[in-house]
Design an enzyme around this catalytic site. Structure first.
Site, PDB file in Angstrom:
ATOM      1  N   HIS A 197       0.863  -1.172   0.000  1.00 20.87           N
ATOM      2  CA  HIS A 197       0.000   0.000   0.000  1.00 20.87           C
ATOM      3  C   HIS A 197       0.899   1.222   0.000  1.00 20.87           C
ATOM      4  O   HIS A 197       1.747   1.378   0.870  1.00 20.87           O
ATOM      5  CB  HIS A 197      -0.906   0.004   1.237  1.00 20.87           C
ATOM      6  CG  HIS A 197      -1.821   1.181   1.266  1.00 20.87           C
ATOM      7  ND1 HIS A 197      -3.130   1.125   0.849  1.00 20.87           N
ATOM      8  CD2 HIS A 197      -1.611   2.467   1.624  1.00 20.87           C
ATOM      9  CE1 HIS A 197      -3.687   2.316   0.963  1.00 20.87           C
ATOM     10  NE2 HIS A 197      -2.789   3.144   1.435  1.00 20.87           N
ATOM     11  N   CYS A 198       0.760   2.066  -0.981  1.00 22.17           N
ATOM     12  CA  CYS A 198       1.655   3.214  -1.099  1.00 22.17           C
ATOM     13  C   CYS A 198       0.920   4.493  -0.716  1.00 22.17           C
ATOM     14  O   CYS A 198       0.028   4.933  -1.435  1.00 22.17           O
ATOM     15  CB  CYS A 198       2.159   3.329  -2.532  1.00 22.17           C
ATOM     16  SG  CYS A 198       3.316   4.671  -2.742  1.00 22.17           S
ATOM     17  N   PRO A 199       1.268   5.119   0.383  1.00 22.72           N
ATOM     18  CA  PRO A 199       0.593   6.363   0.744  1.00 22.72           C
ATOM     19  C   PRO A 199       0.952   7.501  -0.198  1.00 22.72           C
ATOM     20  O   PRO A 199       0.177   8.441  -0.355  1.00 22.72           O
ATOM     21  CB  PRO A 199       1.087   6.644   2.163  1.00 22.72           C
ATOM     22  CG  PRO A 199       2.337   5.875   2.316  1.00 22.72           C
ATOM     23  CD  PRO A 199       2.263   4.717   1.393  1.00 22.72           C
ATOM     24  N   GLY A 213      -1.440   7.183  -2.706  1.00 26.04           N
ATOM     25  CA  GLY A 213      -2.777   7.144  -2.124  1.00 26.04           C
ATOM     26  C   GLY A 213      -3.598   5.950  -2.554  1.00 26.04           C
ATOM     27  O   GLY A 213      -4.812   6.044  -2.700  1.00 26.04           O
TER      28      GLY A 213
END
Lengths: 484, 158
Positions: free
Chosen positions: A193-195, A198
């Protein structure tokens, strides 16, 4: 029986309307209908939708805006302050190439951030019930205290792979799929999951993600190099201090680029390695296919050579989205949204009435499902074999979490023990991890040397009940901070 | 109790859903889409094994075709990348084309083979490509119980 109720919806659906493209919702004029909702409005995961379902992102998008601002501001300053000088002194090709890179970076960023990463829709109640039955049958009558471990083994290319059961989505996860706790979805070929973008990075948007970081590396290096060139050339002519006065933005650009280059270029290199060996970040961090695990351990998904692996990852066929975001919710009964592409569901409402007789508890589950991740300590929903939900007993947080790599072999054992905890309150606090994928992992745990600029929602511990919502928020905060 | 339906409309009007059978995915070939061809016991009295297996094998072939990585798919991928994926505004991907073909095939199979036997196949795409769902219908004329020794309506389809 339920014939009457069942027959009516059937009459309404014309079988001839079936097509993979049509999106005609079922008509039930004799029932009071609330305005038709689109499926994205009733989506059970923790996602945000925009443009009436066309755009899909994770819930926390703050860091994405930061990414966007950084890229826009730095590039804007470059074009405004450095390019005029450079195009005159060296060549006008510089702003042109910069422009092309800039557009490519933004394009791939938006594509990564806004598309469906490969979310697996949750099981319909019928499917869930059928699976439960199969599990029960396969394991014999569960003798009291120990509900069976919910894993299935499959041999892929000579390697034994364990398929885990996802309690939230009520499915056996396909190989390489994982449940993202931030988005509360199972994602196919889950990478991380890449912040920064997003969104989750999974099967459907991995290539865009890779092209984004690759092009961003080039853009960063490009801007860095030419800003330095600009400053040097100008300093020769006008002196260093005058240069800084004339073009103060250059300093900012150099600073931003300098710090970005290390993380972004490092990340690109890391993902190039992953692509060439056909692994996901998830697998690499867990060391699933590393030879350290055993002599015969190899990656069953690899095509054998680097070239084929790269082609497969970047140019392979792009599967369509399995969640039909813009279709209409068709039935009036609460159920996990069936993933149609607009095909009229002649079966769906009937299944509700059918299942209502068989497993009434399942009907109410979907309502609770979305809350499950927030309040996982809530005692089980009472359905069959749901004892594996985390306990509301005496939660003790996991102390240290170094054993990401032994997750696979430990899981069935731990499942049994932690299920057993429901009935005996042993104080094996550190036996709490049931579905390790379903926890956000505190970022400090990453054992591998991968660049800092990422959070990986991977196998962590499932944090027990009462601390969870607070813990989750703080973990998410940590996740963001750690990547800055 | 023979459950014979001559077409889908008849199925609609006179049948009620008795059961659903789910054919799970077969992951022995990796993550490519394949379904298990194991013949479910609930269908033993309803449909002939070769017909059923033929349908499932056909579906597997179609899915393999959709996901095949060869010259054509690489070309499509590169072209799409070169046009910044805008080309998909005009044309649909090979995968989508094959999915449409699968939808038509399932519809045809339902009309010709399954509905006359009181069965209905749901397109796997509606179930997230996890299962092939086969709904088993009972004739409302029969008294509510499961079809015991229903002589299969194999003759009706011929």
């Amino acid at each position: 029986m339920l014939h009457l109720r069942v027959a009516e919806p059937m009459r309404e659906c014309e079988y001839s309307q079936i097509s993979t493209r049509s999106s005609t919702p079922m008509e039930t004029p004799y029932k009071k209908r609330t305005p038709k909702r689109r499926k994205w409005q009733a989506f059970p995961g923790r996602n945000k939708f925009f443009c009436n379902g066309r755009i899909m992102m994770a819930r926390q998008t703050g860091v994405f805006y930061l990414t966007l601002v950084l890229i826009l501001v730095t590039s804007g300053l470059f074009f405004a302050f450095d390019c005029p000088f450079l195009s005159m002194q060296i060549t006008p090709a510089i702003p042109v190439i910069g422009g092309v890179l800039f557009v490519f970076v933004l394009g791939t960023l938006f594509r990564t951030s806004f598309s469906d990463p490969g979310v697996l829709p949750r099981a319909t109640p019928d499917e869930a019930a059928d699976l439960e039955r199969q599990i029960d049958v396969a394991n014999g009558s569960s003798s009291g205290y120990r509900p069976p471990p919910r894993t299935r083994e499959v041999v892929i290319n000579g390697q034994t792979v364990k398929l885990k059961y996802c309690f939230t989505c009520k499915i056996f996860r396909p190989p390489r799929a994982s449940h993202c706790s931030l988005c509360d979805n199972c994602v196919e070929r889950f990478d991380h999951h890449c912040p920064w973008v997003g969104n989750c990075v999974g099967k459907r948007n991995y290539r865009f993600f890779y092209m984004f970081i690759l092009s961003l590396s080039f853009l960063t290096i490009f801007i860095f190099a030419f800003v330095i060139t600009h400053v040097i050339l100008r300093s020769h002519r006008y002196g260093f201090l005058n240069t800084l006065k004339d073009s103060p933005a250059s300093v900012l650009e150099v600073v931003v680029c300098f710090f970005s280059v290390w993380s972004i270029v490092g990340l690109s290199g890391f993902h190039t390695y992953l692509i060439s060996s056909n692994q996901t970040t998830n697998e690499d961090i867990k060391g699933s296919w590393s030879s350290k695990r055993g002599k015969g351990n190899y990656n069953p998904y690899s095509h054998g050579n680097v070239f084929t692996n790269c082609c497969a990852a970047l140019c392979g066929p792009l599967p369509p989205s399995l969640i039909d975001r813009r279709g209409f919710v068709q039935s009036d009964t609460p159920q996990p949204i069936p993933p149609t592409n607009g095909i009229t569901m002649y079966g769906s409402t009937q299944s509700q009435s059918h299942m209502a007789a068989a497993t009434p508890l399942l009907q109410s589950e979907p309502v609770i499902l979305t809350d499950e991740a927030f309040l996982p300590g809530r005692t089980s929903l009472g359905g069959p074999c749901s004892g594996a939900l985390p306990l509301g007993g005496h939660p003790t947080p996991p102390t240290s979490t170094p054993n990401l790599s032994c997750d696979n072999d430990m899981l069935p054992l731990r499942n049994e023990q932690s299920d057993g905890l429901r009935h005996h309150h042993t104080d094996g606090g550190h036996h709490h991890f049931l579905t390790p994928e379903e926890a956000p992992s505190p970022p400090g745990m990453l054992p591998c040397g991968s660049p800092l600029g990422h959070s990986h929602t991977i196998q962590g511990f499932y944090n027990p009940a009462s601390q969870d919502s607070l813990h989750e928020d703080s973990v998410r905060g940590l996740v963001k901070l750690s990547s800055v | 109790m023979a459950t014979e339906f001559h077409n889908l409309q008849e199925l609609r009007h006179s049948a009620s859903l008795a059961n659903k059978v789910f054919l799970q995915r077969d992951y022995s070939d990796g993550t490519t889409c394949r379904f298990q061809t194991k013949f479910p016991s609930e269908l033993e009295s309803r449909i002939e094994r070769p017909l059923f297996e033929d349908t499932v094998k056909r579906l597997n072939i179609y899915y393999a075709e959709a996901e095949k990585m060869g010259g054509q798919s690489y070309l499509e991928g590169c072209l799409a990348c070169a046009t910044a994926y805008l080309i998909f505004l005009c044309m649909e991907t090979r995968y989508e084309k094959v999915l449409k073909k699968i939808g038509r095939y399932i519809q045809e199979q339902n009309e010709k083979i399954y509905a006359p036997r009181g069965l209905l196949i749901t397109d796997p795409i509606e179930r997230g490509m996890r299962v092939i769902e086969i709904s088993i219908y009972e004739d409302r004329g029969s008294s509510g119980s499961c079809s015991g020794s229903s002589s299969t309506s194999g003759s009706s389809a011929r």
